[in-house]
Design a protein around this motif. Structure first.
Motif, PDB file in Angstrom:
ATOM      1  N   PHE A 251       5.359   4.246   6.678  1.00 24.00           N
ATOM      2  CA  PHE A 251       5.145   2.793   6.668  1.00 24.00           C
ATOM      3  C   PHE A 251       4.456   2.333   7.947  1.00 24.00           C
ATOM      4  N   VAL A 252       4.887   2.841   9.082  1.00 16.49           N
ATOM      5  CA  VAL A 252       4.282   2.446  10.355  1.00 16.49           C
ATOM      6  C   VAL A 252       2.799   2.806  10.364  1.00 16.49           C
ATOM      7  N   GLY A 253       2.451   3.926   9.740  1.00 17.26           N
ATOM      8  CA  GLY A 253       1.041   4.288   9.628  1.00 17.26           C
ATOM      9  C   GLY A 253       0.257   3.261   8.826  1.00 17.26           C
ATOM     10  N   PHE A 254       0.823   2.787   7.739  1.00 16.40           N
ATOM     11  CA  PHE A 254       0.160   1.736   6.955  1.00 16.40           C
ATOM     12  C   PHE A 254       0.054   0.449   7.746  1.00 16.40           C
ATOM     13  N   VAL A 255       1.068   0.110   8.532  1.00 21.41           N
ATOM     14  CA  VAL A 255       1.011  -1.102   9.351  1.00 21.41           C
ATOM     15  C   VAL A 255      -0.162  -1.019  10.324  1.00 21.41           C
TER      16      VAL A 255
ATOM     17  N   ARG B 164       0.831  -1.213   0.000  1.00 23.74           N
ATOM     18  CA  ARG B 164       0.000   0.000   0.000  1.00 23.74           C
ATOM     19  C   ARG B 164       0.865   1.262   0.000  1.00 23.74           C
ATOM     20  N   GLN B 165       1.971   1.206   0.706  1.00 27.60           N
ATOM     21  CA  GLN B 165       2.868   2.359   0.675  1.00 27.60           C
ATOM     22  C   GLN B 165       3.367   2.601  -0.745  1.00 27.60           C
ATOM     23  N   ALA B 166       3.742   1.519  -1.436  1.00 35.28           N
ATOM     24  CA  ALA B 166       4.223   1.652  -2.811  1.00 35.28           C
ATOM     25  C   ALA B 166       3.126   2.181  -3.728  1.00 35.28           C
ATOM     26  N   GLU B 167       1.933   1.631  -3.586  1.00 36.48           N
ATOM     27  CA  GLU B 167       0.824   2.004  -4.467  1.00 36.48           C
ATOM     28  C   GLU B 167       0.334   3.422  -4.221  1.00 36.48           C
ATOM     29  N   GLU B 168       0.280   3.834  -2.959  1.00 41.59           N
ATOM     30  CA  GLU B 168      -0.342   5.115  -2.626  1.00 41.59           C
ATOM     31  C   GLU B 168       0.639   6.274  -2.540  1.00 41.59           C
ATOM     32  N   THR B 169       1.911   5.992  -2.330  1.00 41.10           N
ATOM     33  CA  THR B 169       2.886   7.079  -2.189  1.00 41.10           C
ATOM     34  C   THR B 169       3.985   7.042  -3.246  1.00 41.10           C
TER      35      THR B 169
END
Length: 387
Positions: free
Chosen positions: A376-380, A327-332
């Motif tokens: 990343f921690v936010g996505f986790v 999600r980090q890769a896709e959204e940011t």
């Protein structure tokens, strides 16, 4: 997960990684066939005359790769192999015949033990023993005091599944000397030997010169399509060529792999020290970022890294971390981590990932890394609430 689900998940990962604008390393598997061929065609003329005839069963450009490897490592000869697994199994088989001892001492986390489905015994008729199970290479004391005889000592430099770890130069010399005291030969699993130079503080010929033989890979660090080389004394290499034929490794034509190997030696090899240096910056920033976050604990292994690759451990399931990474890769458009799993040396409830820093990673500052960790921690946390 079905095969179709697995294929969809892989497609999603590759799409996200390929579209990302910021990555620490760009893996060759993230390109299309057309892009890979175009890149090879564009660069190959700089390392070999493309008006030369195509190779047949190891001559031509394949022979040039062999000569170049022997020159770089300071060995009498080298032989090109389609895979490192084949090269290494054959090397150990040849040494067993020469020493009269079919026992190989190696680490239980080494590649032949973890990633080759028991091939040393099933195919080569060899037996393995483990001087240590600690997540590091064996010490000279452990080699000297090991209660069983062995004919060959295999040292994986760096030991990937323990975190790409290396000993110091003096410790490595002592281990080799201890093996010699036992009349054992020493073989280096040097799939990633190219990037060991900064940590060991010695050139490639001096490192390779410690051992009786060494295997190196062309795709793991140099960006080649595939292929490996076994280097050492001319008599051993000649025998290995015979076994290569018996194992089905005399491929009719290998010029794409050979050309990509020459390109890697020409372009990537000189840059590896800069990757190793910057990996220390990235690892330090990751450790700082996680220490300042809501994550209960984290581990960077080793800290600082010994090469341009290292591990990160977090106390979450791999599914959560994989989804957060995607999600980090896709959204940011930033790829901080790729695949997480329960590593071979991690405790239950902990997941591990491998981080590689190459040319693209040189653009990341420590601040960039810490910001990406916070993100990343936010996505986790978000994914964890969904599970």
């Amino acid at each position: 997960m079905t095969d179709i689900d697995g294929q969809k998940e892989r497609q999603r990962r590759l799409t996200a990684w390929r579209r990302a604008g910021r990555v620490l390393a760009r893996a060759s598997a993230e390109t299309t066939i057309g892009e890979r061929l175009a890149s090879l065609t564009a660069g190959a003329g700089a390392v070999h005359d493309l008006d030369d005839w195509t190779d047949m069963y190891g001559d031509g450009v394949v022979g040039e790769v062999e000569h170049r490897v022997a020159e770089l490592l300071g060995t009498q000869a080298a032989a090109f192999f389609p895979t490192g697994t084949m090269a290494q199994q054959i090397a150990l088989r040849c040494w067993a015949g020469r020493t009269g001892d079919r026992t190989v001492a190696l680490h239980p986390l080494s590649h032949p033990e973890v990633h080759e489905r028991g091939a040393l015994s099933a195919v080569g008729g060899l037996r393995t023993v483990h001087p240590t199970s600690a997540p590091r290479l064996p010490t000279a004391k452990e080699i000297r005091e090991f209660p069983e005889p062995f004919g060959t000592l295999l040292l994986e430099l760096p030991l990937r599944d323990a975190g790409f770890v290396l000993p110091g130069w003096e410790a490595l010399e002592d281990v080799v000397a201890a093996a010699r005291e036992r009349d054992a030969v020493v073989h280096l699993d040097g799939a990633r030997l190219w990037e060991c130079v900064p940590h060991l503080g010695r050139g490639l010929p001096e490192i390779a010169g410690l051992a009786d033989s060494v295997y190196v890979s062309f795709y793991k660090s140099l960006g080649g399509l595939s292929g490996a080389a076994l280097a050492g004394p001319a008599e051993l290499v000649d025998e290995a060529r015979t076994w290569r034929h018996r194992y089905g490794g005399d491929v009719f034509q290998q010029h794409p792999a050979a050309l990509s190997a020459l390109l890697g030696l020409e372009r990537e090899l000189p840059r590896l020290p800069s990757y190793v240096a910057h990996a220390k910056v990235v690892a330090g920033a990751l450790a700082e970022g996680f220490a300042e976050s809501a994550v209960p604990w984290s581990r960077v292994c080793p800290e600082p890294p010994h090469t341009h690759q290292f591990q990160v451990w977090l106390p979450y399931g791999a599914d959560v971390l994989n989804e957060a990474s995607l999600r980090q890769a896709e959204e940011t458009g930033r790829v901080l981590f790729r695949r997480w799993s329960a590593g071979p040396s991690t405790p239950p409830g902990v997941s591990c990932t491998e981080v590689t820093v190459s040319a693209e990673g040189l653009e990341w500052t420590a601040r960039d890394v810490r910001d990406a960790v916070d993100e990343f921690v936010g996505f986790v946390g978000f994914v964890g609430r969904e599970v």
